[in-house]
Scaffold this motif. Structure first.
Motif, PDB file in Angstrom:
ATOM      1  N   LEU A  94      -8.358 -19.722  96.655  1.00 56.21           N
ATOM      2  CA  LEU A  94      -9.343 -18.919  97.377  1.00 56.21           C
ATOM      3  C   LEU A  94      -8.842 -18.560  98.778  1.00 56.21           C
ATOM      4  CD1 LEU A  94     -12.082 -17.570  97.659  1.00 56.21           C
ATOM      5  CD2 LEU A  94     -13.035 -19.803  98.287  1.00 56.21           C
ATOM      6  N   ILE A  95      -8.283 -19.507  99.481  1.00 55.78           N
ATOM      7  CA  ILE A  95      -7.751 -19.236 100.825  1.00 55.78           C
ATOM      8  C   ILE A  95      -6.670 -18.169 100.760  1.00 55.78           C
ATOM      9  CG2 ILE A  95      -6.389 -20.239 102.709  1.00 55.78           C
ATOM     10  CD1 ILE A  95      -8.029 -22.867 102.233  1.00 55.78           C
ATOM     11  N   ALA A  96      -5.778 -18.275  99.779  1.00 63.09           N
ATOM     12  CA  ALA A  96      -4.707 -17.279  99.632  1.00 63.09           C
ATOM     13  C   ALA A  96      -5.284 -15.893  99.341  1.00 63.09           C
ATOM     14  CB  ALA A  96      -3.747 -17.707  98.523  1.00 63.09           C
ATOM     15  N   LEU A  97      -6.301 -15.823  98.487  1.00 64.09           N
ATOM     16  CA  LEU A  97      -6.933 -14.533  98.178  1.00 64.09           C
ATOM     17  C   LEU A  97      -7.627 -13.952  99.404  1.00 64.09           C
ATOM     18  CD1 LEU A  97      -8.448 -15.313  94.657  1.00 64.09           C
ATOM     19  CD2 LEU A  97      -6.551 -13.751  95.164  1.00 64.09           C
ATOM     20  N   GLU A  98      -8.350 -14.792 100.134  1.00 60.92           N
ATOM     21  CA  GLU A  98      -9.030 -14.321 101.343  1.00 60.92           C
ATOM     22  C   GLU A  98      -8.022 -13.784 102.366  1.00 60.92           C
ATOM     23  OE1 GLU A  98     -13.111 -17.002 101.449  1.00 60.92           O
ATOM     24  OE2 GLU A  98     -11.305 -17.831 102.368  1.00 60.92           O
ATOM     25  N   GLN A  99      -6.915 -14.469 102.526  1.00 55.01           N
ATOM     26  CA  GLN A  99      -5.895 -14.015 103.468  1.00 55.01           C
ATOM     27  C   GLN A  99      -5.252 -12.711 103.004  1.00 55.01           C
ATOM     28  OE1 GLN A  99      -3.342 -17.470 103.835  1.00 55.01           O
ATOM     29  NE2 GLN A  99      -4.618 -18.361 105.441  1.00 55.01           N
ATOM     30  N   GLU A 100      -4.948 -12.620 101.720  1.00 53.97           N
ATOM     31  CA  GLU A 100      -4.313 -11.413 101.178  1.00 53.97           C
ATOM     32  C   GLU A 100      -5.235 -10.202 101.293  1.00 53.97           C
ATOM     33  OE1 GLU A 100      -1.508  -8.878  99.380  1.00 53.97           O
ATOM     34  OE2 GLU A 100      -1.265 -10.847 100.309  1.00 53.97           O
ATOM     35  N   LEU A 101      -6.508 -10.412 100.977  1.00 51.04           N
ATOM     36  CA  LEU A 101      -7.462  -9.298 100.979  1.00 51.04           C
ATOM     37  C   LEU A 101      -8.070  -9.026 102.355  1.00 51.04           C
ATOM     38  CD1 LEU A 101      -9.277 -10.115  97.618  1.00 51.04           C
ATOM     39  CD2 LEU A 101      -7.593  -8.304  98.032  1.00 51.04           C
ATOM     40  N   GLY A 102      -8.027 -10.023 103.230  1.00 49.99           N
ATOM     41  CA  GLY A 102      -8.606  -9.852 104.555  1.00 49.99           C
ATOM     42  C   GLY A 102     -10.125  -9.906 104.549  1.00 49.99           C
ATOM     43  N   VAL A 103     -10.714 -10.577 103.555  1.00 50.75           N
ATOM     44  CA  VAL A 103     -12.167 -10.721 103.468  1.00 50.75           C
ATOM     45  C   VAL A 103     -12.506 -12.142 103.059  1.00 50.75           C
ATOM     46  CG1 VAL A 103     -12.593  -8.299 102.879  1.00 50.75           C
ATOM     47  CG2 VAL A 103     -12.316  -9.972 101.047  1.00 50.75           C
ATOM     48  N   SER A 104     -13.708 -12.550 103.382  1.00 51.52           N
ATOM     49  CA  SER A 104     -14.225 -13.841 102.933  1.00 51.52           C
ATOM     50  C   SER A 104     -14.918 -13.659 101.595  1.00 51.52           C
ATOM     51  CB  SER A 104     -15.243 -14.387 103.939  1.00 51.52           C
ATOM     52  OG  SER A 104     -14.661 -14.537 105.198  1.00 51.52           O
ATOM     53  N   LEU A 105     -15.242 -14.760 100.967  1.00 58.41           N
ATOM     54  CA  LEU A 105     -15.989 -14.730  99.714  1.00 58.41           C
ATOM     55  C   LEU A 105     -17.258 -13.915  99.922  1.00 58.41           C
ATOM     56  CD1 LEU A 105     -15.408 -16.031  96.965  1.00 58.41           C
ATOM     57  CD2 LEU A 105     -16.901 -17.896  97.615  1.00 58.41           C
ATOM     58  N   GLY A 106     -17.499 -12.966  99.052  1.00 56.82           N
ATOM     59  CA  GLY A 106     -18.657 -12.084  99.177  1.00 56.82           C
ATOM     60  C   GLY A 106     -18.339 -10.762  99.856  1.00 56.82           C
ATOM     61  N   GLY A 107     -17.126 -10.632 100.367  1.00 63.93           N
ATOM     62  CA  GLY A 107     -16.764  -9.422 101.100  1.00 63.93           C
ATOM     63  C   GLY A 107     -16.015  -8.392 100.269  1.00 63.93           C
ATOM     64  N   THR A 108     -15.972  -7.185 100.813  1.00 65.66           N
ATOM     65  CA  THR A 108     -15.251  -6.067 100.196  1.00 65.66           C
ATOM     66  C   THR A 108     -14.212  -5.579 101.185  1.00 65.66           C
ATOM     67  OG1 THR A 108     -17.180  -5.417  98.896  1.00 65.66           O
ATOM     68  CG2 THR A 108     -15.498  -3.729  99.239  1.00 65.66           C
ATOM     69  N   THR A 109     -13.021  -5.289 100.690  1.00 63.49           N
ATOM     70  CA  THR A 109     -11.951  -4.824 101.560  1.00 63.49           C
ATOM     71  C   THR A 109     -12.340  -3.498 102.220  1.00 63.49           C
ATOM     72  OG1 THR A 109     -10.833  -3.716  99.707  1.00 63.49           O
ATOM     73  CG2 THR A 109     -10.123  -5.969 100.238  1.00 63.49           C
ATOM     74  N   ALA A 110     -11.773  -3.240 103.379  1.00 60.51           N
ATOM     75  CA  ALA A 110     -12.105  -2.036 104.138  1.00 60.51           C
ATOM     76  C   ALA A 110     -11.822  -0.765 103.350  1.00 60.51           C
ATOM     77  CB  ALA A 110     -11.334  -2.025 105.463  1.00 60.51           C
ATOM     78  N   ASP A 111     -10.804  -0.798 102.498  1.00 57.97           N
ATOM     79  CA  ASP A 111     -10.464   0.384 101.710  1.00 57.97           C
ATOM     80  C   ASP A 111     -11.310   0.518 100.442  1.00 57.97           C
ATOM     81  OD1 ASP A 111      -9.392  -1.574 100.066  1.00 57.97           O
ATOM     82  OD2 ASP A 111      -7.319  -0.908 100.292  1.00 57.97           O
ATOM     83  N   GLY A 112     -12.196  -0.448 100.205  1.00 58.57           N
ATOM     84  CA  GLY A 112     -13.083  -0.382  99.057  1.00 58.57           C
ATOM     85  C   GLY A 112     -12.415  -0.683  97.721  1.00 58.57           C
ATOM     86  N   ARG A 113     -11.242  -1.263  97.752  1.00 56.81           N
ATOM     87  CA  ARG A 113     -10.524  -1.522  96.490  1.00 56.81           C
ATOM     88  C   ARG A 113     -10.928  -2.842  95.837  1.00 56.81           C
ATOM     89  NH1 ARG A 113      -4.485  -0.385  98.023  1.00 56.81           N
ATOM     90  NH2 ARG A 113      -4.061  -0.898  95.849  1.00 56.81           N
ATOM     91  N   PHE A 114     -11.255  -3.866  96.631  1.00 58.08           N
ATOM     92  CA  PHE A 114     -11.540  -5.184  96.074  1.00 58.08           C
ATOM     93  C   PHE A 114     -12.800  -5.789  96.684  1.00 58.08           C
ATOM     94  CE2 PHE A 114      -6.902  -4.754  95.836  1.00 58.08           C
ATOM     95  CZ  PHE A 114      -6.643  -5.108  94.519  1.00 58.08           C
ATOM     96  N   THR A 115     -13.580  -6.458  95.836  1.00 61.49           N
ATOM     97  CA  THR A 115     -14.670  -7.315  96.287  1.00 61.49           C
ATOM     98  C   THR A 115     -14.369  -8.706  95.763  1.00 61.49           C
ATOM     99  OG1 THR A 115     -16.329  -5.560  96.354  1.00 61.49           O
ATOM    100  CG2 THR A 115     -17.150  -7.808  96.118  1.00 61.49           C
ATOM    101  N   LEU A 116     -14.492  -9.708  96.638  1.00 60.72           N
ATOM    102  CA  LEU A 116     -14.203 -11.100  96.295  1.00 60.72           C
ATOM    103  C   LEU A 116     -15.523 -11.846  96.122  1.00 60.72           C
ATOM    104  CD1 LEU A 116     -11.927 -13.209  95.959  1.00 60.72           C
ATOM    105  CD2 LEU A 116     -12.064 -13.602  98.432  1.00 60.72           C
TER     106      LEU A 116
END
Length: 163
Positions: A94-116
């Motif tokens: 989870l930490i690695a995914l949050e760092q890679e995507l730049g969002v916390s659990l429940g967030g969506t990337t600024a470019d709208g490509r991923f929601t975690l």
């Protein structure tokens, strides 16, 4: 841009009739939405067309974790947060995914490509820690493998947009 009301009408018309169709309709409407959610306008139209209350539509939509009432990214990354995945190293993944995507659990990337998102169970305890991206399950993950998977989705998106 949410699903058009015309698309909602077509989905409801094509589904089974009556209240039993509600879950089927909600999932289909969400799948037709570019932002992976059921908008308030869609909720109103579904309630009207199926002859059920808005509160019934909302309560059904909010009960199922796979349905969202707020816009999400193009790809939904679901991280199992149950005990087997936790014990198998979910936190590092989870930490690695949050760092890679730049969002916390429940967030969506600024470019709208991923929601975690965190989910109670993916039904994949035999291969924990596990994640599910859209409809594809990945297991026995390391933080590095999870990041590589996310990056592969980014590459696929780039190829799709340039083709």
């Amino acid at each position: 841009m949410s699903t058009s009301l015309q698309a909602v009408r077509e989905i409801v018309t094509a589904s089974s009739s009556g209240q039993a169709a509600l879950l089927q309709v909600l999932l289909a409407v969400q799948d037709s939405s570019p932002e992976n959610y059921v908008s308030e306008e869609a909720v109103n139209e579904i309630a009207h067309l199926l002859g059920v209350s808005r509160s019934r539509v909302y309560s059904t939509a909010s009960f199922y974790s796979v349905i969202s009432l707020k816009p999400r990214g193009r790809h939904i990354v679901r991280v199992c947060i149950n005990a087997p995945c936790e014990n198998a190293g979910k936190q590092a993944v989870l930490i690695a995914l949050e760092q890679e995507l730049g969002v916390s659990l429940g967030g969506t990337t600024a470019d709208g490509r991923f929601t975690l998102e965190g989910v109670s169970c993916l039904g994949a305890c035999y291969m924990s820690p596990a994640i599910k991206i859209d409809n594809r399950l990945y297991g026995d993950l390391t933080p590095e493998a999870a990041v590589a998977i996310i990056r592969s989705y980014g590459e696929e998106d780039t190829i799709e947009h340039t083709a």
